[in-house]
Design a protein around this motif. Structure first.
Motif, PDB file in Angstrom:
ATOM      1  N   VAL A  86       0.834  -1.212   0.000  1.00 42.62           N
ATOM      2  CA  VAL A  86       0.000   0.000   0.000  1.00 42.62           C
ATOM      3  C   VAL A  86       0.868   1.261   0.000  1.00 42.62           C
ATOM      4  O   VAL A  86       0.502   2.269  -0.606  1.00 42.62           O
ATOM      5  CB  VAL A  86      -1.004  -0.015   1.179  1.00 42.62           C
ATOM      6  N   GLY A  87       2.032   1.201   0.631  1.00 45.55           N
ATOM      7  CA  GLY A  87       2.924   2.360   0.682  1.00 45.55           C
ATOM      8  C   GLY A  87       3.565   2.704  -0.651  1.00 45.55           C
ATOM      9  O   GLY A  87       4.145   3.775  -0.799  1.00 45.55           O
ATOM     10  N   ALA A  88       3.457   1.814  -1.629  1.00 48.41           N
ATOM     11  CA  ALA A  88       4.043   2.058  -2.952  1.00 48.41           C
ATOM     12  C   ALA A  88       3.000   2.564  -3.947  1.00 48.41           C
ATOM     13  O   ALA A  88       3.292   2.735  -5.124  1.00 48.41           O
ATOM     14  CB  ALA A  88       4.692   0.780  -3.488  1.00 48.41           C
ATOM     15  N   ILE A  89       1.772   2.813  -3.453  1.00 49.08           N
ATOM     16  CA  ILE A  89       0.685   3.257  -4.335  1.00 49.08           C
ATOM     17  C   ILE A  89       0.205   4.632  -3.887  1.00 49.08           C
ATOM     18  O   ILE A  89      -0.132   4.831  -2.722  1.00 49.08           O
ATOM     19  CB  ILE A  89      -0.502   2.266  -4.293  1.00 49.08           C
ATOM     20  N   LEU A  90       0.188   5.576  -4.820  1.00 50.63           N
ATOM     21  CA  LEU A  90      -0.364   6.904  -4.558  1.00 50.63           C
ATOM     22  C   LEU A  90      -1.664   7.034  -5.340  1.00 50.63           C
ATOM     23  O   LEU A  90      -1.740   6.612  -6.495  1.00 50.63           O
ATOM     24  CB  LEU A  90       0.613   8.000  -5.004  1.00 50.63           C
ATOM     25  N   GLN A  91      -2.693   7.618  -4.712  1.00 52.88           N
ATOM     26  CA  GLN A  91      -4.000   7.753  -5.364  1.00 52.88           C
ATOM     27  C   GLN A  91      -4.309   9.218  -5.654  1.00 52.88           C
ATOM     28  O   GLN A  91      -4.295  10.046  -4.751  1.00 52.88           O
ATOM     29  CB  GLN A  91      -5.111   7.190  -4.474  1.00 52.88           C
ATOM     30  N   GLU A  92      -4.595   9.516  -6.934  1.00 49.07           N
ATOM     31  CA  GLU A  92      -4.999  10.859  -7.355  1.00 49.07           C
ATOM     32  C   GLU A  92      -6.470  10.778  -7.722  1.00 49.07           C
ATOM     33  O   GLU A  92      -6.828  10.099  -8.673  1.00 49.07           O
ATOM     34  CB  GLU A  92      -4.154  11.313  -8.554  1.00 49.07           C
ATOM     35  N   THR A  93      -7.332  11.448  -6.952  1.00 53.49           N
ATOM     36  CA  THR A  93      -8.782  11.289  -7.144  1.00 53.49           C
ATOM     37  C   THR A  93      -9.505  12.583  -7.515  1.00 53.49           C
ATOM     38  O   THR A  93     -10.723  12.571  -7.652  1.00 53.49           O
ATOM     39  CB  THR A  93      -9.429  10.729  -5.856  1.00 53.49           C
TER      40      THR A  93
END
Length: 102
Positions: free
Chosen positions: A62-69
């Motif tokens: 999860v720490g390697a995923i960034l979410q742009e919403t």
């Protein structure tokens, strides 16, 4: 048996993009994956959250995923992703997208 992406009902083009990003991640080309996509009126989850879950199920921490919403267009999403990456100290990117971006 049901595949995890069928449970999330990701569109095939999106799953294909995520699979490509996952392969690049596994090969060491990137240590972070940015997923984009907001919420449509009838959606239970943002596209970014569904994408992140898809990647997590396939072993991406999860720490390697960034979410742009917040982006309302591809360009908005790219601007938002750039801000997230800048804040994380990332200076180089690989872009995985559709053939045409609108």
């Amino acid at each position: 048996s049901m595949e995890p992406d069928q449970q999330l009902s990701l569109p095939p083009l999106l799953a294909g993009r995520l699979d490509h990003a996952l392969e690049l991640y596994r090969q060491g080309y990137a240590d972070t994956i940015v997923v984009t996509g907001g919420k449509q009126p009838l959606d239970r989850f943002t596209e970014a959250a569904a994408s992140a879950a898809y990647l997590e199920e396939r072993g991406v921490p999860v720490g390697a995923i960034l979410q742009e919403t917040t982006g309302r267009s591809s360009w908005d999403s790219l601007r938002g992703a750039a801000s997230l990456l800048d804040a994380a100290g990332k200076e180089r990117v690989l872009l995985v997208s559709f053939d045409s971006v609108g």
